[in-house]
Design an enzyme around this catalytic site. Structure first.
Site, short mmCIF file in Angstrom:
data_model
loop_
_atom_site.label_atom_id
_atom_site.label_comp_id
_atom_site.label_asym_id
_atom_site.label_seq_id
_atom_site.Cartn_x
_atom_site.Cartn_y
_atom_site.Cartn_z
N LYS A 269 36.89 50.59 30.28
CA LYS A 269 36.99 49.21 29.79
C LYS A 269 35.61 48.53 29.73
O LYS A 269 35.32 47.80 28.78
CB LYS A 269 37.95 48.40 30.67
CG LYS A 269 39.43 48.75 30.44
CD LYS A 269 39.84 48.47 29.00
CE LYS A 269 41.24 48.88 28.67
NZ LYS A 269 41.52 48.89 27.23
N TYR B 90 39.71 54.17 34.27
CA TYR B 90 40.21 53.13 33.35
C TYR B 90 39.20 51.98 33.30
O TYR B 90 38.81 51.53 32.21
CB TYR B 90 41.56 52.65 33.86
CG TYR B 90 42.18 51.49 33.12
CD1 TYR B 90 42.61 51.64 31.81
CD2 TYR B 90 42.38 50.26 33.74
CE1 TYR B 90 43.21 50.58 31.14
CE2 TYR B 90 42.99 49.20 33.09
CZ TYR B 90 43.40 49.37 31.78
OH TYR B 90 44.00 48.33 31.11
N ILE C 95 50.38 42.37 32.76
CA ILE C 95 51.24 41.70 31.78
C ILE C 95 52.70 41.98 32.09
O ILE C 95 53.09 43.14 32.29
CB ILE C 95 50.87 42.11 30.35
CG1 ILE C 95 49.47 41.56 30.06
CG2 ILE C 95 51.87 41.55 29.33
CD1 ILE C 95 48.92 41.95 28.75
C1 AKB Z 1 46.99 48.30 34.84
O1 AKB Z 1 47.56 47.93 35.89
O2 AKB Z 1 46.35 49.35 34.74
C2 AKB Z 1 47.04 47.39 33.65
C3 AKB Z 1 45.88 46.46 33.64
C4 AKB Z 1 45.80 45.32 34.57
O3 AKB Z 1 44.98 46.64 32.86
N1 AKB Z 1 48.27 46.65 33.64
#
Ligand code: AKB
Length: 316
Positions: free
Chosen positions: A146, A142, A172
């Site tokens: 990003k 992830y 969030i």
């Molecule tokens: C996650 O925990 O993966 C998301 C983020 C902080 O991008 N909520």
């Protein structure tokens, strides 16, 4: 922004961003795109919707042309914890939806907002007062997607003039649609469990500090950045933004002010814990403050009052 397409409109952010944008820009100017998860009734009944897989570039182009879209908000993402179960799938979805969105905005000379995340940082990043410009070597797929998305956004701006902007969202917290597959999800679940069962078993250990933000601030950050004067932006992809930083004991203590019998205990998830340990304790957001006047409104205490209030009605 005039005619906006929200990709991932059924998700945690999308389900609240679409109604928020429709209030500002007009119901017919905001198209909600979803794939398999159904949209909320409010979104379905409130304006145009399209069943669209963001990986399908041909259909994406058709939808953009049909609705004369000038701005895309691309919320399609496999989050941090879920991404670790199937890294290739996460990479393909996170990057495929982005590249298709950038390409179509290149064609129509439009704008695109792509949220980045605290997940773009990694264990070698300074954890305290994390600077806007710093070491970014994340250890999750992830996070890697990003960082890549931030760079693609800058690249499309520099090479093709696509107005690509973004923020690095913290965790969030919201009360309309549950998040799914994130590391920060505990900070949402804890409120639901506090109302339902007066107890919560947390998968992160005490002392795990993370940046967080209440949804109304997250929605405002998106619009304020997209409407900011481009001449004032030094950075574009992506700005550190945060509203509060806490560890699980602190949110539990805040809930206890309203539900004194509330209890928290711990059963650590090693994957989520190691992800959380690699993310900032709190970020420096002075670039967002200076370049587009960003200022959060909610802190832990005002957010807790509102969350408990809304959820006690919703879960009755
Ligand atoms: C996650 O925990 O993966 C998301 C983020 C902080 O991008 N909520």
């Amino acid at each position: 922004m005039k005619n906006i397409l929200v990709l991932g409109a059924a998700g945690q952010i999308g389900s609240e961003l679409v109604p928020y944008l429709r209030k500002i820009y007009g119901a017919n100017s905001v198209v909600a795109a979803y794939r398999s998860t159904p949209l909320t009734l409010e979104i379905q009944e409130g304006g145009p919707c399209e069943n669209l897989d963001a990986m399908d570039s041909k259909k994406l182009f058709e939808v953009v042309k049909k609705h004369k879209i000038d701005s895309i908000i691309n919320l399609v993402a496999v989050l941090s914890a879920k991404g670790e179960n199937n890294p290739l799938m996460a990479w393909n979805i996170n990057m495929g939806s982005l590249i298709n969105s950038l390409e179509v905005m290149r064609e129509v000379k439009g704008a695109i907002f792509t949220p980045s995340s605290i997940g773009a940082f990694g264990p070698s990043t300074p954890l305290d007062n994390t600077p806007q410009d710093t070491i970014m070597r994340p250890t999750t797929i992830y996070g890697i997607s990003k960082v890549a998305a931030e760079l693609w956004g800058d690249y499309y701006y520099l090479k093709y003039g696509v107005d690509a902007r973004g923020v690095r969202y913290p965790g969030i917290i919201s009360n309309v649609t549950l998040p799914g597959g994130g590391t920060t999800d505990y900070a949402v679940e804890i409120y639901y469990e506090a109302i339902k069962n007066k107890r919560y078993t947390c998968y992160l250990k005490p002392g795990t500090y993370l940046d967080m933000m209440y949804m109304p601030d997250a929605l405002r950050a998106c619009v304020e950045l997209m409407e900011a004067d481009p001449n004032k932006l030094v950075h574009r992809n992506s700005f550190n933004v945060t509203a509060m930083s806490f560890e699980p004991e602190m949110i539990a203590a805040e809930i206890r002010k309203h539900i004194p019998e509330f209890e928290i205990d711990y059963k650590i998830d090693p994957v989520k814990q190691s992800i959380a340990d690699s993310w900032p304790n709190y970020m420096d957001q002075s670039a967002a403050q200076q370049e587009w006047g960003w200022k959060p409104e909610y802190d832990l205490s005002t957010m807790t009052v509102d969350m408990l209030n809304v959820l006690s009605k919703k879960l009755k």
